[in-house]
Design a protein around this motif. Structure first.
Motif, PDB file in Angstrom:
ATOM      1  N   GLU A  74       2.337  26.218  -0.090  1.00 24.05           N
ATOM      2  CA  GLU A  74       1.935  25.792   1.250  1.00 24.05           C
ATOM      3  C   GLU A  74       0.895  24.677   1.212  1.00 24.05           C
ATOM      4  OE1 GLU A  74       0.403  27.695   5.492  1.00 24.05           O
ATOM      5  OE2 GLU A  74       0.560  28.962   3.703  1.00 24.05           O
ATOM      6  N   MET A  75      -0.059  24.757   0.290  1.00 20.96           N
ATOM      7  CA  MET A  75      -1.113  23.751   0.218  1.00 20.96           C
ATOM      8  C   MET A  75      -0.533  22.381  -0.146  1.00 20.96           C
ATOM      9  SD  MET A  75      -3.975  25.307   0.927  1.00 20.96           S
ATOM     10  CE  MET A  75      -5.434  24.645   0.120  1.00 20.96           C
ATOM     11  N   GLN A  76       0.397  22.359  -1.097  1.00 21.24           N
ATOM     12  CA  GLN A  76       1.037  21.090  -1.450  1.00 21.24           C
ATOM     13  C   GLN A  76       1.874  20.561  -0.288  1.00 21.24           C
ATOM     14  OE1 GLN A  76       0.488  19.243  -3.943  1.00 21.24           O
ATOM     15  NE2 GLN A  76      -0.261  20.519  -5.612  1.00 21.24           N
ATOM     16  N   ALA A  77       2.538  21.457   0.431  1.00 19.21           N
ATOM     17  CA  ALA A  77       3.360  21.034   1.565  1.00 19.21           C
ATOM     18  C   ALA A  77       2.508  20.377   2.647  1.00 19.21           C
ATOM     19  CB  ALA A  77       4.109  22.243   2.140  1.00 19.21           C
TER      20      ALA A  77
ATOM     21  N   SER B 173      -3.459  18.514  -9.591  1.00 19.56           N
ATOM     22  CA  SER B 173      -3.433  17.831  -8.300  1.00 19.56           C
ATOM     23  C   SER B 173      -4.549  18.339  -7.410  1.00 19.56           C
ATOM     24  CB  SER B 173      -2.086  18.060  -7.610  1.00 19.56           C
ATOM     25  OG  SER B 173      -1.909  19.445  -7.316  1.00 19.56           O
ATOM     26  N   PHE B 174      -4.884  17.537  -6.401  1.00 19.85           N
ATOM     27  CA  PHE B 174      -5.902  17.916  -5.429  1.00 19.85           C
ATOM     28  C   PHE B 174      -5.231  18.367  -4.135  1.00 19.85           C
ATOM     29  CE2 PHE B 174      -8.070  14.730  -8.111  1.00 19.85           C
ATOM     30  CZ  PHE B 174      -9.157  15.495  -8.527  1.00 19.85           C
ATOM     31  N   VAL B 175      -5.710  19.466  -3.571  1.00 17.87           N
ATOM     32  CA  VAL B 175      -5.204  19.987  -2.303  1.00 17.87           C
ATOM     33  C   VAL B 175      -6.382  20.462  -1.460  1.00 17.87           C
ATOM     34  CG1 VAL B 175      -2.989  20.715  -3.291  1.00 17.87           C
ATOM     35  CG2 VAL B 175      -4.901  22.323  -3.248  1.00 17.87           C
ATOM     36  N   GLY B 176      -6.094  20.895  -0.241  1.00 13.61           N
ATOM     37  CA  GLY B 176      -7.118  21.483   0.599  1.00 13.61           C
ATOM     38  C   GLY B 176      -7.595  20.555   1.703  1.00 13.61           C
ATOM     39  N   PRO B 177      -8.522  21.029   2.531  1.00 14.53           N
ATOM     40  CA  PRO B 177      -8.989  20.264   3.702  1.00 14.53           C
ATOM     41  C   PRO B 177      -9.544  18.885   3.361  1.00 14.53           C
ATOM     42  CG  PRO B 177      -9.742  22.541   3.814  1.00 14.53           C
ATOM     43  CD  PRO B 177      -9.133  22.369   2.462  1.00 14.53           C
ATOM     44  N   LEU B 178     -10.291  18.760   2.263  1.00 10.19           N
ATOM     45  CA  LEU B 178     -10.842  17.455   1.902  1.00 10.19           C
ATOM     46  C   LEU B 178      -9.740  16.466   1.545  1.00 10.19           C
ATOM     47  CD1 LEU B 178     -13.970  18.457  -0.237  1.00 10.19           C
ATOM     48  CD2 LEU B 178     -13.930  17.553   2.091  1.00 10.19           C
TER      49      LEU B 178
ATOM     50  N   PHE C 112       6.098   7.968  -1.300  1.00  8.07           N
ATOM     51  CA  PHE C 112       7.091   8.481  -2.243  1.00  8.07           C
ATOM     52  C   PHE C 112       6.748   9.935  -2.531  1.00  8.07           C
ATOM     53  CE2 PHE C 112       6.951   3.932  -2.859  1.00  8.07           C
ATOM     54  CZ  PHE C 112       8.278   3.568  -2.991  1.00  8.07           C
ATOM     55  N   VAL C 113       7.630  10.841  -2.103  1.00  7.83           N
ATOM     56  CA  VAL C 113       7.364  12.268  -2.281  1.00  7.83           C
ATOM     57  C   VAL C 113       8.591  12.953  -2.858  1.00  7.83           C
ATOM     58  CG1 VAL C 113       5.706  12.343  -0.365  1.00  7.83           C
ATOM     59  CG2 VAL C 113       8.106  12.892   0.067  1.00  7.83           C
ATOM     60  N   SER C 114       8.349  14.019  -3.596  1.00 13.20           N
ATOM     61  CA  SER C 114       9.428  14.883  -4.063  1.00 13.20           C
ATOM     62  C   SER C 114       9.288  16.232  -3.370  1.00 13.20           C
ATOM     63  CB  SER C 114       9.378  15.029  -5.589  1.00 13.20           C
ATOM     64  OG  SER C 114      10.546  15.667  -6.059  1.00 13.20           O
ATOM     65  N   CYS C 115      10.112  17.192  -3.740  1.00 16.00           N
ATOM     66  CA  CYS C 115      10.116  18.470  -3.043  1.00 16.00           C
ATOM     67  C   CYS C 115      10.804  19.512  -3.912  1.00 16.00           C
ATOM     68  CB  CYS C 115      10.834  18.346  -1.705  1.00 16.00           C
ATOM     69  SG  CYS C 115      12.550  17.772  -1.865  1.00 16.00           S
ATOM     70  N   LYS C 116      10.759  20.759  -3.463  1.00 11.04           N
ATOM     71  CA  LYS C 116      11.465  21.841  -4.155  1.00 11.04           C
ATOM     72  C   LYS C 116      12.852  22.083  -3.575  1.00 11.04           C
ATOM     73  CE  LYS C 116       8.560  23.519  -7.275  1.00 11.04           C
ATOM     74  NZ  LYS C 116       7.490  22.522  -7.150  1.00 11.04           N
TER      75      LYS C 116
ATOM     76  N   ARG D 150       0.883  -1.170   0.000  1.00 11.65           N
ATOM     77  CA  ARG D 150       0.000   0.000   0.000  1.00 11.65           C
ATOM     78  C   ARG D 150       0.918   1.217   0.000  1.00 11.65           C
ATOM     79  NH1 ARG D 150      -1.382  -3.116   4.167  1.00 11.65           N
ATOM     80  NH2 ARG D 150      -0.673  -1.536   5.656  1.00 11.65           N
ATOM     81  N   ILE D 151       0.827   2.041  -1.040  1.00 12.17           N
ATOM     82  CA  ILE D 151       1.747   3.170  -1.161  1.00 12.17           C
ATOM     83  C   ILE D 151       0.972   4.456  -1.433  1.00 12.17           C
ATOM     84  CG2 ILE D 151       3.544   1.645  -2.054  1.00 12.17           C
ATOM     85  CD1 ILE D 151       3.134   2.880  -4.812  1.00 12.17           C
ATOM     86  N   VAL D 152       1.633   5.588  -1.174  1.00  9.05           N
ATOM     87  CA  VAL D 152       1.056   6.893  -1.486  1.00  9.05           C
ATOM     88  C   VAL D 152       2.054   7.666  -2.333  1.00  9.05           C
ATOM     89  CG1 VAL D 152       1.875   7.984   0.671  1.00  9.05           C
ATOM     90  CG2 VAL D 152      -0.077   8.962  -0.557  1.00  9.05           C
ATOM     91  N   LEU D 153       1.543   8.300  -3.388  1.00  7.70           N
ATOM     92  CA  LEU D 153       2.361   9.087  -4.303  1.00  7.70           C
ATOM     93  C   LEU D 153       1.879  10.520  -4.328  1.00  7.70           C
ATOM     94  CD1 LEU D 153       2.514   6.670  -7.402  1.00  7.70           C
ATOM     95  CD2 LEU D 153       4.077   6.772  -5.454  1.00  7.70           C
ATOM     96  N   ASP D 154       2.799  11.471  -4.259  1.00  6.84           N
ATOM     97  CA  ASP D 154       2.399  12.874  -4.318  1.00  6.84           C
ATOM     98  C   ASP D 154       2.171  13.296  -5.770  1.00  6.84           C
ATOM     99  OD1 ASP D 154       4.870  13.350  -5.470  1.00  6.84           O
ATOM    100  OD2 ASP D 154       5.668  14.548  -3.830  1.00  6.84           O
ATOM    101  N   ALA D 155       2.029  14.602  -5.986  1.00  9.95           N
ATOM    102  CA  ALA D 155       1.686  15.111  -7.321  1.00  9.95           C
ATOM    103  C   ALA D 155       2.885  15.687  -8.058  1.00  9.95           C
ATOM    104  CB  ALA D 155       0.589  16.167  -7.203  1.00  9.95           C
ATOM    105  N   SER D 156       4.065  15.199  -7.769  1.00 11.82           N
ATOM    106  CA  SER D 156       5.266  15.694  -8.451  1.00 11.82           C
ATOM    107  C   SER D 156       5.437  15.010  -9.798  1.00 11.82           C
ATOM    108  CB  SER D 156       6.496  15.436  -7.581  1.00 11.82           C
ATOM    109  OG  SER D 156       6.695  14.045  -7.412  1.00 11.82           O
ATOM    110  N   SER D 157       6.232  15.635 -10.661  1.00 14.35           N
ATOM    111  CA  SER D 157       6.523  15.021 -11.959  1.00 14.35           C
ATOM    112  C   SER D 157       7.368  13.764 -11.790  1.00 14.35           C
ATOM    113  CB  SER D 157       7.231  16.025 -12.880  1.00 14.35           C
ATOM    114  OG  SER D 157       8.426  16.502 -12.288  1.00 14.35           O
ATOM    115  N   THR D 158       8.180  13.698 -10.733  1.00  8.20           N
ATOM    116  CA  THR D 158       9.002  12.508 -10.508  1.00  8.20           C
ATOM    117  C   THR D 158       8.146  11.307 -10.155  1.00  8.20           C
ATOM    118  OG1 THR D 158      10.758  13.970  -9.677  1.00  8.20           O
ATOM    119  CG2 THR D 158      11.021  11.618  -9.278  1.00  8.20           C
ATOM    120  N   THR D 159       7.135  11.486  -9.320  1.00 16.90           N
ATOM    121  CA  THR D 159       6.274  10.353  -8.985  1.00 16.90           C
ATOM    122  C   THR D 159       5.369   9.976 -10.158  1.00 16.90           C
ATOM    123  OG1 THR D 159       4.707  11.872  -7.907  1.00 16.90           O
ATOM    124  CG2 THR D 159       6.290  10.734  -6.493  1.00 16.90           C
ATOM    125  N   TRP D 160       5.125  10.912 -11.062  1.00 17.73           N
ATOM    126  CA  TRP D 160       4.399  10.567 -12.287  1.00 17.73           C
ATOM    127  C   TRP D 160       5.243   9.594 -13.114  1.00 17.73           C
ATOM    128  CZ3 TRP D 160       5.539  12.555 -17.457  1.00 17.73           C
ATOM    129  CH2 TRP D 160       4.615  12.126 -18.430  1.00 17.73           C
TER     130      TRP D 160
END
Length: 252
Positions: free
Chosen positions: A186-189, A150-155, A169-173, A95-105
């Motif tokens: 901030e929302m992506q963070a 990508s989706f962000v926010g409280p939901l 698996f996450v990337s960063c700036k 079970r994995i989670v991928l963020d919305a970075s181009s690297t995880t794409w």
């Protein structure tokens, strides 16, 4: 050169180049390295730059997200190599989670069609994985950001709180030797912080250009991160320092 002139000169160099080492500044300004360190400490205390391992980096103000079209054309070879290495850590029934970075794409494209559960806030990642019949995809939903698809926010954050995964698996700036990893938005963070918190193992995917950078919002500190996959251009002293922090650093 007067002290005030030297300090302004240092600040200008750091802002123009993004980062500078103490040794470089010492040679340029023709003063000792200890003097440069004092100048950098002063500038950091005034909130005008950030100290890094062996030097200083410019402050990165919060910016709007870079579009996917642009991100897909930057450091592509490095991202593909990093993603290929990351894919080796994914095992059947993970079970994995991928963020919305181009690297995880890129990682999503390289994942084998094996039984997996993948949670993501990326519309592009979800679409790529939808073509692999053995992978179960959970999209977080939330507020859609057109630039990054990508989706962000409280939901989004609330959805992530419902799950526990083996690997994130996450990337960063930005990758800072002391402070950890950071993001320009901030929302992506906030979303990435949730992803780190829900995982047993955290993998950071970052090419050499991210090092010695401090973006606007912190994502995580080093004691929250287990693995960092980067490319061969990342300086050896940075790799060794992270290894001393008990991070499994893999260069490809």
């Amino acid at each position: 050169m007067l002290v005030a002139e030297r300090v302004q000169h240092i600040l200008r160099l750091v802002n123009e180049r993004g980062s500078m080492r103490v040794t470089e500044l010492s040679q340029i300004c023709r003063v000792t390295e200890e003097t440069i360190r004092r100048d950098l400490d002063r500038l950091e205390n005034e909130g005008r730059l950030l100290r890094s391992y062996g030097g200083a980096i410019r402050l990165q103000p919060q910016t709007s997200e870079t579009s996917y079209e642009l991100r897909e054309t930057v450091h592509v070879t490095e991202k593909q190599r990093i993603s290929a290495q990351a894919a080796k850590f994914v095992e059947p029934h993970d079970r994995i989670v991928l963020d919305a970075s181009s690297t995880t794409w890129h990682l999503a494209e390289l994942l084998p069609d094996i039984p997996l559960t993948v949670i993501t806030n990326s519309l592009k990642v979800a679409l790529v994985l939808s073509e692999k019949k053995n992978i179960s995809v959970i999209s977080t939903g939330g507020i859609l950001v057109p630039n990054s698809l990508s989706f962000v926010g409280p939901l989004t954050e609330q959805a992530l709180e419902e799950y526990h995964v083996n690997k994130a698996f996450v990337s960063c700036k930005g990758v800072h030797m002391e402070r950890g990893i950071s993001e320009s938005n901030e929302m992506q963070a906030r979303v990435k912080r949730k992803m780190i918190g829900m995982a047993e193992q955290v993998f950071v995917l970052a090419d050499y250009s991210k090092f010695d950078m401090q973006a606007f919002t912190m994502i995580g500190v080093w004691n929250q991160i287990h693995h960092l996959i980067t490319d061969e251009q990342t300086p050896l002293d940075h790799v060794q320092l992270l290894q001393r922090k008990f991070i499994n650093v893999i260069q490809v």
